[in-house]
Design a protein around this motif. Sequence first.
Motif, mmCIF file in Angstrom:
data_model
loop_
_atom_site.group_PDB
_atom_site.id
_atom_site.type_symbol
_atom_site.label_atom_id
_atom_site.label_comp_id
_atom_site.label_asym_id
_atom_site.label_seq_id
_atom_site.Cartn_x
_atom_site.Cartn_y
_atom_site.Cartn_z
ATOM 1 N N SER A 134 -42.568 -38.701 -4.794
ATOM 2 C CA SER A 134 -43.340 -39.439 -3.793
ATOM 3 C C SER A 134 -44.831 -39.323 -4.091
ATOM 4 O O SER A 134 -45.316 -38.270 -4.484
ATOM 5 N N GLU A 160 -47.445 -38.664 0.984
ATOM 6 C CA GLU A 160 -46.557 -37.870 1.804
ATOM 7 C C GLU A 160 -47.273 -37.423 3.074
ATOM 8 O O GLU A 160 -48.349 -36.836 3.008
ATOM 9 N N ALA A 185 -42.384 -39.940 3.420
ATOM 10 C CA ALA A 185 -42.684 -39.793 1.999
ATOM 11 C C ALA A 185 -42.479 -41.137 1.337
ATOM 12 O O ALA A 185 -41.424 -41.744 1.467
ATOM 13 N N ALA A 195 -42.178 -43.179 -2.078
ATOM 14 C CA ALA A 195 -41.923 -42.991 -3.507
ATOM 15 C C ALA A 195 -42.873 -43.834 -4.340
ATOM 16 O O ALA A 195 -43.226 -44.955 -3.953
ATOM 17 N N THR A 229 -47.654 -48.985 -5.756
ATOM 18 C CA THR A 229 -46.936 -48.626 -4.545
ATOM 19 C C THR A 229 -47.510 -49.446 -3.399
ATOM 20 O O THR A 229 -48.717 -49.622 -3.323
#
Lengths: 255, 287
Positions: free
Chosen positions: A4, A7, A31, A33, A189
Amino acid sequence: MQSSILEATDVEKSFVKGDKRIVALRGFNLAVAEGSFVTVVGRSGCGKSTMLNMMAGLTKPTAGQITLRGEPVQGPRAEVGYLTQDDTLLPWREVRRNVEMPMELQGVGKRRRRETAQELIELVGLQGFEKHYPRELSGGMRRRASLARLLAGDPQTLLLDEPFGALDAQLRTDLQVELLRLWRGSGRTVVFVTHDLEEALLLGDRVVVLGPVGRLLLDEPVEIARPRDPDDVRVDERFVHLHKKLGAALKEGAL
Amino acid sequence: MTTPAVDTSGGAPSSGSTPLEEPANLTWWQRYGDTTIIWTGRLTLLLALVVLWELLSGPVLDPLFVSRPSDVAERLVGWVGDGTLWTHTWITVREIFGGYLLGAVTGMVAGFAVASQRNLARIIDPFMMALYSVPKVALAPLFIVWFGIGLQMKILLAAVMVFFLVFLNTVAGVRQVDRGIVDAARLMGASRRELLIKVTLPASFTGVITGLRVAIPYALIGAVIGELVASNRGLGYLISNSAATFDTAGVFAALVVLSVIAAVVNMLVDMLGRRTDRWKPLEREPS
């Protein structure tokens, strides 16, 4: 499961107002990833924006901590891009110079800046409006300019707070597609906050439903194959099933 | 990049979602008509007042008190001829510019410095307001004691007047800077210095410009008051000296020169202010 990147551990955020303490988030854990696309759904006032503010480093948790790549988030960082709900284009800069701003701060040369800005402006469909000031644009156009500016900083982590909420349906679909295209295979992300269940399921790898004070009501992987066609996906069995589940979770949280 | 994930139409979002831009094809009158009307009106009014003054002076009004435009013009020509006008105007202009520059620069610097420290601004605020409320004319005697009756005293008097206006408006301007915009710049990785230069300064520009604009007449007032209180040079001196010898034409001539100076300085600041106006959309309805 990949490691992750973001977090949140036992995060609490409260504000003091007068002699009262207003709790926005309590006991929040999440969390994210690396490389994943997480959509966060919740009713207004459930602490979604507060969560993003802390992830972006604009505010600090009252208790608990938020880490980025294992390190506590101390302040804003260029590698985390955050598209807030409010319009924050600089009113004294034209669209192009607004889009150039993050690159300017990163010390990118003038010519590169101009080229990249032009590409991004075209990407969001604002060509011809490079020289307009934000006040001369409609709300949806400003939103697109903000998105172009966000991408100009080339952040590895994108925090998006209802980015397409104010757009018309067609443009919304177009930009969803562009966002997915930019994300897929890029290793970026994305944490995407929305109140639209369909959008959440269409875009996300994983959907998280938040209840009051950021209580996790549901945390489900969205196992629908990509690419997802917006028209086909609506009649997909898993989509319908998840949509029902999400709706139920939201309702339950409201009680 | 990989192929578009869901896209069916291909390419960038349709540009049909932006308003159409086309040439407005305005005629000369549509473009400049308003300006022409306004300026014609202004000149007509000015001319009418001057003619009225000339006609009334003598039959109705005592020329000893109100003089008359022709006398004023004659006096101006005379002053231009013997160099009086230039000598005194130059002194007053130096006082105005010196005072304005000094007051504006210190006002802006102090304003930004104080406003960037929230608590400092709150501590200082009541004191500044108290000092601001003191009539600056009352400082003139003190300034004479401190700096004598030379150029310095007038420059400082003008500077004090300008300082407070610029300072207070700068602080207000910095306070009004949108928190969201500052945060956005921080998110893009702006350092403290970059925040100041790229965000706080331009965002507070409107406030600063307001301060700079309203302060202009006060530079004039400061300089002229200084000259009226004590001096042997400058337009203020010309006014008081002319009045003392009942030379009303001289008084008006000096006043005309002062107005011209004020108008010129106002125009300069307006040009500076036009930059801020560009942020606002210009809406022109072709009639």
